[in-house]
Design a protein around this motif. Structure first.
Motif, short mmCIF file in Angstrom:
data_model
loop_
_atom_site.label_atom_id
_atom_site.label_comp_id
_atom_site.label_asym_id
_atom_site.label_seq_id
_atom_site.Cartn_x
_atom_site.Cartn_y
_atom_site.Cartn_z
N VAL A 1 132.42 81.49 -17.06
CA VAL A 1 131.43 81.40 -18.14
C VAL A 1 132.10 80.99 -19.45
O VAL A 1 131.60 80.11 -20.17
CB VAL A 1 130.68 82.74 -18.30
CG1 VAL A 1 129.88 82.77 -19.60
CG2 VAL A 1 129.75 82.98 -17.12
N THR A 2 133.23 81.61 -19.77
CA THR A 2 133.90 81.27 -21.02
C THR A 2 134.41 79.82 -21.01
O THR A 2 134.39 79.16 -22.05
CB THR A 2 135.08 82.22 -21.29
OG1 THR A 2 135.94 82.25 -20.13
CG2 THR A 2 134.59 83.62 -21.57
N ARG B 1 132.76 77.08 -23.55
CA ARG B 1 133.80 77.17 -24.57
C ARG B 1 133.45 76.42 -25.85
O ARG B 1 133.97 76.75 -26.92
CB ARG B 1 135.13 76.67 -24.01
CG ARG B 1 135.16 75.20 -23.59
CD ARG B 1 136.52 74.86 -22.95
NE ARG B 1 136.61 73.46 -22.56
CZ ARG B 1 136.15 72.98 -21.42
NH1 ARG B 1 135.56 73.79 -20.55
NH2 ARG B 1 136.28 71.69 -21.13
N ASN B 2 132.57 75.43 -25.77
CA ASN B 2 132.19 74.67 -26.96
C ASN B 2 130.86 75.11 -27.56
O ASN B 2 130.35 74.50 -28.50
CB ASN B 2 132.12 73.17 -26.63
CG ASN B 2 133.47 72.59 -26.23
OD1 ASN B 2 134.50 72.98 -26.78
ND2 ASN B 2 133.48 71.69 -25.25
N SER B 3 130.27 76.17 -26.99
CA SER B 3 128.99 76.66 -27.49
C SER B 3 129.21 77.72 -28.56
O SER B 3 130.20 78.46 -28.52
CB SER B 3 128.17 77.26 -26.34
OG SER B 3 127.95 76.31 -25.32
N ASN B 4 128.27 77.79 -29.49
CA ASN B 4 128.40 78.83 -30.52
C ASN B 4 127.86 80.16 -30.00
O ASN B 4 127.17 80.23 -28.99
CB ASN B 4 127.70 78.42 -31.82
CG ASN B 4 126.22 78.12 -31.60
OD1 ASN B 4 125.51 78.90 -30.99
ND2 ASN B 4 125.77 76.96 -32.10
N THR B 5 128.16 81.21 -30.74
CA THR B 5 127.81 82.56 -30.30
C THR B 5 126.31 82.76 -30.16
O THR B 5 125.83 83.38 -29.19
CB THR B 5 128.38 83.60 -31.28
OG1 THR B 5 129.80 83.43 -31.38
CG2 THR B 5 128.08 85.02 -30.82
N SER B 6 125.53 82.25 -31.09
CA SER B 6 124.08 82.47 -31.06
C SER B 6 123.44 81.79 -29.83
O SER B 6 122.52 82.34 -29.22
CB SER B 6 123.43 81.94 -32.34
OG SER B 6 123.67 80.55 -32.48
N MET C 1 124.97 81.22 -26.89
CA MET C 1 125.35 82.02 -25.73
C MET C 1 124.54 83.31 -25.65
O MET C 1 124.06 83.71 -24.59
CB MET C 1 126.85 82.35 -25.78
CG MET C 1 127.74 81.17 -25.43
SD MET C 1 129.47 81.67 -25.27
CE MET C 1 129.40 82.67 -23.79
N ASN C 2 124.37 83.98 -26.78
CA ASN C 2 123.60 85.22 -26.79
C ASN C 2 122.15 84.99 -26.39
O ASN C 2 121.56 85.79 -25.67
CB ASN C 2 123.66 85.88 -28.17
CG ASN C 2 125.03 86.46 -28.47
OD1 ASN C 2 125.86 86.62 -27.58
ND2 ASN C 2 125.27 86.79 -29.73
N GLY C 3 121.59 83.88 -26.86
CA GLY C 3 120.21 83.57 -26.52
C GLY C 3 120.02 83.35 -25.03
O GLY C 3 119.00 83.77 -24.45
N ILE C 4 121.00 82.70 -24.39
CA ILE C 4 120.93 82.45 -22.95
C ILE C 4 121.14 83.73 -22.15
O ILE C 4 120.36 84.09 -21.26
CB ILE C 4 121.97 81.38 -22.54
CG1 ILE C 4 121.62 80.03 -23.16
CG2 ILE C 4 122.05 81.27 -21.00
CD1 ILE C 4 122.70 78.99 -22.98
#
Length: 393
Positions: free
Chosen positions: A217-218, A222-227, A229-232
């Motif tokens: 997953v990481t 790796r190029n996604s922002n935190t918000s 990832m959290n939304g998904i």
């Protein structure tokens, strides 16, 4: 005979209630830690899938508990009840102090202790020498193969001193080869051996699966922002929590089913060890009710004291735990859901490095794992021995 049977069934259902209360943390700790669901909503979700688990999956765990650990025909209702009471006290005590231990190992220890006090070691189903030899042989092959594979991978990625990774490869080679041999029907284990083996295998398997999921997953995000990832993973974690709770119900939920089925056979109410539907419904309801009550101290330990979890880590931990529980349930292996999810939480936490895991807390938890079966067995043996002395037997 009727009153003692009713009392025994009540005790077994009480044990399942305490089991649900104690192990509520296993199903909801990660989803609460990542704040995807409130504790109340998470517990309701877990309770529903705990109830559903034994109804849609196999009852192989109940059959293992009822006649796969000891020879029930050598026992009496009173002896079985003593074992369940000892297991219930230990489980309730550890829930009170907030220490995650195995409810199923408490039950096995209590039952074995009381059974040995009454009928001797011959009552316990022990492994044959040929099976032990098979396990030793497989362990050696797995360790050599695992060490070799991890060494080659370290060389491929040009790691400095690749030999230092070989012990890790050897360990996980052993962890993987036993479940693989069972799945391929090459290795057939029964009795208390399967439970003792999976004290080690289930948390380590959970650690490995969750670590691999977390790493994938990481790498993928790796190029996604935190918000983003959290939304998904906020949404995905609800699915993974449901999946894990289904496995929890199908494994831990069946412990009391096996005990009650044994009592019914001993009392002459039923003639075989097929679990009646009303027993499935009653035990599922008891563990679900216990889960609704919640074990908040253990939730805090599991959710915050091992490692700080993010939504994607909660998803990986729950998914890994669900995979482990589904596998062992299909093959009738009673394992600790506490061990499974603890290993998964440690594994996904280690993706960020070993410093991300509170290893002092892990040591406390592992110590509790090790002492549970011996301690409850001693308790069951002592209480049963006193009972027999009082009766003059």
């Amino acid at each position: 005979m009727e009153w003692i049977l009713v009392f025994g069934i009540t005790v077994a259902l009480g044990y399942n209630f305490i089991n649900g209360l104690h192990d509520a943390a296993n199903s909801i700790a990660t989803v609460v830690a990542t704040r995807v669901l409130s504790p109340v909503k998470a517990i309701i979700l877990a309770a529903f899938f705990n109830l559903l688990g034994p109804l849609i999956l196999t009852t192989a765990i109940a059959e293992t508990i009822s006649r796969g650990v000891f020879i029930p025909e050598y026992l009496t209702l009173e002896i079985v009840i003593i074992g369940v009471i000892c297991a219930s006290f230990w489980t309730l005590f550890t829930a009170y102090v907030g220490l995650p231990v195995s409810s199923v190992h408490s039950l096995v220890g209590g039952l074995v202790g009381s059974a040995v006090a009454y009928g001797g070691l011959n009552v316990v189903i022990l492994p044959s020498l040929s099976v032990i030899g098979q396990i030793i042989g497989l362990a050696i092959i797995g360790m050599i193969g695992g060490a070799g594979i991890i060494y080659l991978l370290a060389c491929y990625f040009k790691e400095q001193n690749p030999r230092k990774y070989m012990p890790i490869g050897a360990f996980f080679g052993f962890i993987l080869i036993i479940p693989t041999a069972i799945a391929l029907h090459y290795l057939v284990i029964s009795g208390i051996l399967k439970i003792i083996l999976f004290i080690v295998i289930s948390p380590c398997l959970g650690f490995l699966i969750a670590f691999l999921l977390g790493s994938l997953v990481t790498r993928f995000f790796r190029n996604s922002n935190t918000s983003t990832m959290n939304g998904i993973f906020n949404k995905l974690q609800i699915i993974s929590a449901s999946f894990y709770s289904l496995g929890h119900g199908s494994n831990d939920g069946q412990n009391a089913m096996g005990v009650i089925t044994t009592m019914l056979v001993l009392a002459g109410v039923i003639s075989d060890y097929t679990v009646p539907l009303w027993v499935i419904l009653a035990c599922s309801g008891a563990i679900s009710l216990g889960t609704l009550t919640g074990g908040w101290k253990i939730v805090q330990t599991m959710a915050k004291k091992i490692t700080q979890l993010r939504p994607y880590q909660g998803f990986c931990a729950e998914t890994g735990g669900g995979i482990v529980l589904l596998f062992v349930s299909l093959f009738g292996i009673p394992v600790s859901t506490t061990h499974a999810i603890s290993g998964c939480v440690m594994g996904v936490g280690s993706v960020r490095g070993t410093a991300a895991v509170q290893w002092s807390m892990v040591r406390q938890i592992v110590t509790a794992w090790v002492i549970t079966i011996p301690l409850t067995a001693v308790g069951g043996f002592a209480v049963c021995s006193m009972y027999l002395v009082i009766l003059g037997r």
